[in-house]
Design an enzyme around this catalytic site. Structure first.
Site, PDB file in Angstrom:
ATOM      1  N   ASP A  44      18.209  28.186 -55.446  1.00 41.16           N
ATOM      2  CA  ASP A  44      19.141  29.177 -54.915  1.00 41.16           C
ATOM      3  C   ASP A  44      20.258  29.448 -55.919  1.00 41.16           C
ATOM      4  OD1 ASP A  44      20.848  30.803 -53.541  1.00 41.16           O
ATOM      5  OD2 ASP A  44      20.759  29.665 -51.679  1.00 41.16           O
ATOM      6  N   ASP A  97      20.174  37.750 -57.133  1.00 49.62           N
ATOM      7  CA  ASP A  97      20.008  36.633 -56.206  1.00 49.62           C
ATOM      8  C   ASP A  97      18.543  36.202 -56.160  1.00 49.62           C
ATOM      9  OD1 ASP A  97      20.737  34.853 -54.061  1.00 49.62           O
ATOM     10  OD2 ASP A  97      19.833  36.278 -52.674  1.00 49.62           O
TER      11      ASP A  97
END
Ligand SMILES: *[C@@H]1O[C@H](CO)[C@@H](O)[C@H](O)[C@H]1NC(C)=O
Ligand SMILES: *[C@@H]1O[C@H](CO)[C@@H](O)[C@H](O)[C@H]1NC(C)=O
Ligand SMILES: *[C@@H]1O[C@H](CO)[C@@H](O)[C@H](O)[C@H]1NC(C)=O
Length: 442
Positions: free
Chosen positions: A117, A322
């Site tokens: 992440d 992202d």
């Protein structure tokens, strides 16, 4: 053994060793090259709750998880932290993140498949005794290098800045914190430290959260490895080991059998790569903001009012790259302008499919224009597999992007991982830039 038997033995030995060499799940990473495994691929221990075609899986993730993810990212950048993020309704079919890496924690190392992440700094894993966790957990009491961290430690104050709190004064004075994740979930954890092993590298005394209890369905089952750029991130905690840079290549969603790679440190990085500067939002130091200056559809630069793309640390507006959102989202007016231009160049009629509102007969696909993202110093021409998605029956193709979800008052554009397939994305934090190059990693 007679000759025949020994030939047979040799044959099977060869067979086994070639099968091993060909098995992508077995690829023992050499050096710093770590496999990046799609969460529901052959090499992952996680099985999807329902067996679906990959297209349906993406459709589900894009409509179920992405709105929460975007909401979550928006809450991070909002000037005032949104304290109550709306709770998503209905069953969570999929975890929000899509790629895992193998990491070992403790001495001897305990293997965990941790979600990658880039929008989080800290790492956390479920620890033995965790309420609401699945059965793969890190067991601190079998690791000789494990230590809990107390509230006086600098790592604990790093956490405090990031929507967590330290409870001191207890008998043990451990650094406890609660964190929300993915919009609908939260966990409580103790900040601890232990050795982290990635491929052949050991990061000693790595601080991470040891989860004691979870609620909600979005917490990655075997934990998360934060690749953000704040003080608790892997890059910050590994000191000079990786010289402040890493890159990943995400394999195609279609590739059940293949893995991409995570490369930590300067070794093996592409030598020629176009880059764009990273922008710093002091309110949210871990996110990778870049300057998206425009979007072209075919040869047409889409007219988008500058305020929908502009980076503004005060309002939180701008564009992030992202690794945890599935399809790219633009703030509503920007998306509509992009979509309208796309529709002008492709034969309709257009229909909706899941979150996608620009689907057309795949027989018209040849006319579909190239989508280009313009960043400062870098143009990213999306390969068709990154801009279009096909219905599972194959007769529809859709523009694989969407507006920020309804009810999310988002000012953030998110370049998501469907658009990052088969690209190497280099995060050169030391030199404050992001590089992007085409690479077939499957
Ligand atoms: C470690 O902790 C677990 C659960 O908390 C317990 O069942 C186990 O006996 C402990 N093992 C050792 C070696 O202390
Ligand atoms: C975390 O949440 C639990 C349950 O809501 C609460 O009892 C605890 O005090 C919280 N801890 C922190 C550090 O905020
Ligand atoms: C982003 O790019 C635009 C257009 O080149 C420029 O005007 C603006 O200053 C840039 N923003 C930042 C924060 O660098």
């Amino acid at each position: 053994m007679d000759l025949r038997t020994s030939m047979l033995v040799l044959f099977f030995a060869l067979l086994i060793s070639t099968t091993k060499a060909l098995d992508p799940c077995d690829s023992q990473s050499n050096g710093n090259d770590l496999s990046v495994i799609p969460i529901y691929s052959k090499c992952s221990p996680f099985k999807p709750p329902k067996i679906e075609s990959w297209v349906n899986t993406i459709m589900d993730m894009a409509s179920t998880n992405d709105p929460e993810r975007v909401m979550y990212l928006s809450s991070l950048v909002a000037k005032k932290k949104t304290s109550s993020v709306p709770i998503g309704s209905g069953q969570r079919l999929f975890n929000i993140n899509n790629y895992v890496v193998r990491a070992k924690l403790g001495s001897p190392g305990q293997l965990m498949y941790m979600v990658l992440d880039t929008s989080n700094d800290a790492a956390w894993v479920p620890c033995s005794g965790c309420a609401g966790c699945s059965n793969t957990m890190f067991t601190p009491n079998t690791s000789s290098s494990y230590t809990p961290l107390d509230c006086s430690k600098p790592q604990c104050s790093h956490l405090r800045g990031v929507s967590t709190s330290c409870v001191s004064g207890g008998p043990t004075d451990q650094c406890l914190f609660n964190q929300t994740y993915g919009g609908d979930s939260s966990f409580s954890a103790t900040l601890v430290q232990d050795s982290l092993t990635l491929a052949n590298d050991v990061v000693p005394n790595y601080a991470f959260g040891c989860i004691n209890a979870v609620s909600g369905g979005s917490i990655p089952t075997q934990g998360l490895l934060g690749l953000g750029r704040g003080p608790l991130s892997l890059l910050s905690q590994s000191g000079s080991l990786y010289s402040g840079l890493f890159s990943y290549c995400l394999p195609s969603f279609k590739s059940y059998y293949f893995s991409g790679s995570l490369k930590l440190g300067p070794l093996g990085q592409p030598s020629k790569i176009r880059t764009t500067p990273l922008l710093n939002n002091p309110h949210r130091p871990s996110l990778y903001f870049v300057n998206l200056t425009g979007v072209s559809i075919g040869r047409v630069l889409v007219p988008i009012a500058p305020e929908f793309l502009a980076f503004n640390p005060n309002t939180g507006s701008g564009t992030v790259i992202d690794s945890g959102t599935v399809v790219t989202r633009f703030v509503q007016p920007a998306y509509e302008a992009i979509r309208d231009q796309f529709r002008k160049q492709v034969k309709g009629p257009f229909s909706n499919l899941g979150v996608f509102d620009t689907c057309f007969a795949s027989t018209s696909e040849a006319e579909a224009p190239i989508v280009t993202f313009h960043f400062t110093g870098l143009d990213l021409k999306l390969p068709t597999e990154n801009s279009l998605i096909h219905s599972s029956s194959g007769n529809l193709a859709c523009l694989a992007m969407a507006a920020a979800p309804n009810n999310v008052n988002s000012v953030l554009n998110v370049i998501a991982n469907y658009q990052q397939q088969n690209l190497r994305i280099l995060f050169d934090v030391a030199n404050s830039r992001v590089g992007i190059a085409r690479e077939l990693c499957n």
